[in-house]
Design a protein around this motif. Structure first.
Motif, PDB file in Angstrom:
ATOM      1  N   GLU A  73       0.812  -1.221   0.000  1.00  0.00           N
ATOM      2  CA  GLU A  73       0.000   0.000   0.000  1.00  0.00           C
ATOM      3  C   GLU A  73       0.843   1.268   0.000  1.00  0.00           C
ATOM      4  O   GLU A  73       0.517   2.236  -0.659  1.00  0.00           O
ATOM      5  CB  GLU A  73      -0.928   0.007   1.225  1.00  0.00           C
ATOM      6  N   ASN A  74       1.920   1.286   0.775  1.00  0.00           N
ATOM      7  CA  ASN A  74       2.734   2.490   0.951  1.00  0.00           C
ATOM      8  C   ASN A  74       3.453   2.850  -0.357  1.00  0.00           C
ATOM      9  O   ASN A  74       4.237   2.055  -0.876  1.00  0.00           O
ATOM     10  CB  ASN A  74       3.759   2.241   2.068  1.00  0.00           C
ATOM     11  N   LYS A  78       6.504   1.072  -2.503  1.00  0.00           N
ATOM     12  CA  LYS A  78       6.285   0.650  -3.890  1.00  0.00           C
ATOM     13  C   LYS A  78       7.402   1.166  -4.794  1.00  0.00           C
ATOM     14  O   LYS A  78       7.949   0.411  -5.609  1.00  0.00           O
ATOM     15  CB  LYS A  78       4.936   1.164  -4.406  1.00  0.00           C
ATOM     16  N   GLU A 129      -0.565   8.928  -6.167  1.00  0.00           N
ATOM     17  CA  GLU A 129      -1.056   8.308  -4.934  1.00  0.00           C
ATOM     18  C   GLU A 129      -0.239   8.793  -3.732  1.00  0.00           C
ATOM     19  O   GLU A 129      -0.781   9.142  -2.687  1.00  0.00           O
ATOM     20  CB  GLU A 129      -0.951   6.780  -5.080  1.00  0.00           C
TER      21      GLU A 129
END
Length: 190
Positions: A73-74, A78, A129
């Motif tokens: 998620e982070n 990523k 993101e």
């Protein structure tokens, strides 16, 4: 392992030693105790074998990258893992192996370029993101993506790598780390 896969792997190993241009189907056949007729049953030409080698590499790299990144998620993790995985995959591409692509097989090199463009554009989504979540600065992602893509095309390419006695892995890591972390030492203050 299927015969087609043996041909692809065998030709890749041969090309790692000699380059795609100098590697021959005759040598491949001799090294693997198979006839040229068998090879040509699976591939119409040497160029088709080279394309299959690069397709195999790109599919494998894509599988590994997305299998890992889809579980995280982070955005910072990523980006970091993206660099690590791609650099690890590039370790298997010697300059000799890929050196002939732009010069002798430009249509295959163009396919590699399209693949790289698609995967680097994936980073834009991670950056957006990351900005929304407060992990990354608010910046114009279009400019960053275009800059990164232009740098990768200019620097992470066989000609530059061979002229400067680099490896694809080292070159990619340097470019990506420079984009992510800049060139200023962490302990410097203004």
């Amino acid at each position: 392992m299927q015969t087609r896969d043996k041909i692809i792997l065998g030709f890749r190993k041969l090309a790692e030693e000699k380059g795609f241009y100098s590697a021959t189907v005759d040598e491949l056949a001799a090294r693997h105790n198979m006839s040229k007729r068998t090879i040509y049953r699976y591939f119409k030409s040497k160029e088709e074998i080279i394309e299959a080698v690069m397709d195999s590499f790109m599919k494998e790299a894509e599988r590994e990258v997305f299998a890992t990144l889809n579980r995280i998620e982070n955005p910072i993790e990523k980006l970091t893992l993206f660099i690590q995985i791609v650099a690890q995959k590039l370790r298997t591409l010697t300059p000799v192996l890929i050196g002939d692509l732009p010069k002798h097989y430009p249509q295959i090199w163009e396919k590699v370029e399209q693949f790289r463009t698609e995967k680097l554009n994936y980073l834009t989504g991670i950056m957006i993101e990351g900005s929304k979540q407060g992990y990354l600065k608010e910046i114009n992602h279009t400019v960053v993506t275009a800059s990164l893509l232009a740098t990768v095309r200019a620097v992470v390419n066989p000609t530059f790598i061979m002229e400067n006695n680099l490896t694809p892995e080292e070159t990619f890591k340097t470019v990506m780390n420079t984009f992510l972390y800049g060139i200023v030492a962490k302990d410097q203050s203004t």
